[in-house]
Design a protein around this motif. Structure first.
Motif, PDB file in Angstrom:
ATOM      1  N   ALA A   2       1.256  -3.810  10.815  1.00  0.00           N
ATOM      2  CA  ALA A   2       1.797  -4.106   9.490  1.00  0.00           C
ATOM      3  C   ALA A   2       0.866  -5.228   8.809  1.00  0.00           C
ATOM      4  O   ALA A   2       0.535  -5.091   7.912  1.00  0.00           O
ATOM      5  CB  ALA A   2       3.094  -4.787   9.597  1.00  0.00           C
ATOM      6  N   GLU A   3       0.439  -5.998   9.625  1.00  0.00           N
ATOM      7  CA  GLU A   3      -0.677  -7.152   9.268  1.00  0.00           C
ATOM      8  C   GLU A   3      -1.756  -6.647   8.616  1.00  0.00           C
ATOM      9  O   GLU A   3      -2.285  -6.958   7.423  1.00  0.00           O
ATOM     10  CB  GLU A   3      -0.598  -8.159  10.248  1.00  0.00           C
ATOM     11  N   THR A   4      -2.329  -5.512   9.279  1.00  0.00           N
ATOM     12  CA  THR A   4      -3.603  -5.115   8.809  1.00  0.00           C
ATOM     13  C   THR A   4      -3.308  -4.169   7.534  1.00  0.00           C
ATOM     14  O   THR A   4      -4.260  -4.276   6.575  1.00  0.00           O
ATOM     15  CB  THR A   4      -4.103  -4.005  10.051  1.00  0.00           C
ATOM     16  N   ILE A   5      -2.190  -3.327   7.443  1.00  0.00           N
ATOM     17  CA  ILE A   5      -1.803  -2.768   6.282  1.00  0.00           C
ATOM     18  C   ILE A   5      -1.591  -3.788   5.141  1.00  0.00           C
ATOM     19  O   ILE A   5      -2.345  -3.341   3.829  1.00  0.00           O
ATOM     20  CB  ILE A   5      -0.687  -1.886   6.579  1.00  0.00           C
ATOM     21  N   HIS A  10      -4.047  -6.034   0.112  1.00  0.00           N
ATOM     22  CA  HIS A  10      -4.459  -7.219  -0.760  1.00  0.00           C
ATOM     23  C   HIS A  10      -5.878  -7.218  -0.944  1.00  0.00           C
ATOM     24  O   HIS A  10      -6.450  -7.373  -2.084  1.00  0.00           O
ATOM     25  CB  HIS A  10      -4.106  -8.615   0.339  1.00  0.00           C
ATOM     26  N   ALA A  11      -6.613  -6.728  -0.028  1.00  0.00           N
ATOM     27  CA  ALA A  11      -8.139  -6.746  -0.273  1.00  0.00           C
ATOM     28  C   ALA A  11      -8.637  -5.744  -0.901  1.00  0.00           C
ATOM     29  O   ALA A  11      -9.446  -5.832  -1.935  1.00  0.00           O
ATOM     30  CB  ALA A  11      -8.765  -6.443   1.051  1.00  0.00           C
ATOM     31  N   GLN A  12      -7.855  -4.514  -1.026  1.00  0.00           N
ATOM     32  CA  GLN A  12      -8.135  -3.324  -2.129  1.00  0.00           C
ATOM     33  C   GLN A  12      -7.542  -3.448  -3.271  1.00  0.00           C
ATOM     34  O   GLN A  12      -7.649  -2.438  -4.083  1.00  0.00           O
ATOM     35  CB  GLN A  12      -7.521  -2.244  -1.212  1.00  0.00           C
ATOM     36  N   LEU A  16       0.468  -0.017  -5.303  1.00  0.00           N
ATOM     37  CA  LEU A  16       1.706   0.302  -4.567  1.00  0.00           C
ATOM     38  C   LEU A  16       1.365   0.781  -3.261  1.00  0.00           C
ATOM     39  O   LEU A  16       0.225   1.149  -2.932  1.00  0.00           O
ATOM     40  CB  LEU A  16       2.106   1.624  -5.274  1.00  0.00           C
ATOM     41  N   LEU A  17       2.122   0.756  -2.172  1.00  0.00           N
ATOM     42  CA  LEU A  17       2.055   1.100  -0.758  1.00  0.00           C
ATOM     43  C   LEU A  17       2.929   2.276  -0.756  1.00  0.00           C
ATOM     44  O   LEU A  17       4.272   2.079  -0.905  1.00  0.00           O
ATOM     45  CB  LEU A  17       2.331  -0.119   0.218  1.00  0.00           C
ATOM     46  N   VAL A  45       3.356  -6.078  -3.255  1.00  0.00           N
ATOM     47  CA  VAL A  45       3.285  -5.012  -4.340  1.00  0.00           C
ATOM     48  C   VAL A  45       4.572  -4.105  -3.930  1.00  0.00           C
ATOM     49  O   VAL A  45       5.062  -4.204  -2.571  1.00  0.00           O
ATOM     50  CB  VAL A  45       2.207  -4.169  -4.299  1.00  0.00           C
ATOM     51  N   PRO A  46       4.938  -3.137  -4.859  1.00  0.00           N
ATOM     52  CA  PRO A  46       6.162  -2.203  -4.389  1.00  0.00           C
ATOM     53  C   PRO A  46       5.707  -1.389  -3.289  1.00  0.00           C
ATOM     54  O   PRO A  46       4.549  -0.972  -3.066  1.00  0.00           O
ATOM     55  CB  PRO A  46       6.226  -1.596  -5.674  1.00  0.00           C
ATOM     56  N   VAL A  47       6.628  -0.878  -2.551  1.00  0.00           N
ATOM     57  CA  VAL A  47       6.448  -0.071  -1.258  1.00  0.00           C
ATOM     58  C   VAL A  47       7.504   0.975  -1.402  1.00  0.00           C
ATOM     59  O   VAL A  47       8.606   1.037  -1.557  1.00  0.00           O
ATOM     60  CB  VAL A  47       6.844  -1.023   0.137  1.00  0.00           C
ATOM     61  N   LEU A  48       7.005   2.177  -1.291  1.00  0.00           N
ATOM     62  CA  LEU A  48       7.730   3.368  -1.289  1.00  0.00           C
ATOM     63  C   LEU A  48       7.638   3.992   0.025  1.00  0.00           C
ATOM     64  O   LEU A  48       6.569   4.128   0.737  1.00  0.00           O
ATOM     65  CB  LEU A  48       7.076   4.370  -2.219  1.00  0.00           C
ATOM     66  N   SER A  49       8.681   4.123   0.463  1.00  0.00           N
ATOM     67  CA  SER A  49       8.966   4.809   2.037  1.00  0.00           C
ATOM     68  C   SER A  49       9.509   6.230   1.807  1.00  0.00           C
ATOM     69  O   SER A  49      10.229   6.523   1.363  1.00  0.00           O
ATOM     70  CB  SER A  49       9.864   3.907   2.866  1.00  0.00           C
TER      71      SER A  49
END
Length: 63
Positions: A2-5, A10-12, A16-17, A45-49
């Protein structure tokens, strides 16, 4: 994971995730619960699961 994602998002500078867990993976509930909760609670940012059964055509197009 999760931390990597979250760092990559953030870097990119994503807007939306979109996340899902593979039901073929034996521990999908562990990962879905753990990583999804972490991402949802810390994302800027917003997250869509999405449920995996709804993503097959989309995933195949992105590959």
């Amino acid at each position: 994971m999760a931390e990597t994602i979250l760092k990559q998002a953030h870097a990119q500078k994503v807007d939306l995730l979109i996340i899902t867990a593979s039901l073929d993976y034996p521990m999908h509930e562990f990962f879905k619960g753990s990583y999804t909760k972490q991402i949802l609670s810390h994302a800027k940012v917003p997250v869509l699961s999405i449920h995996p059964s709804n993503t097959s055509p989309l995933i195949n197009q992105l590959r």
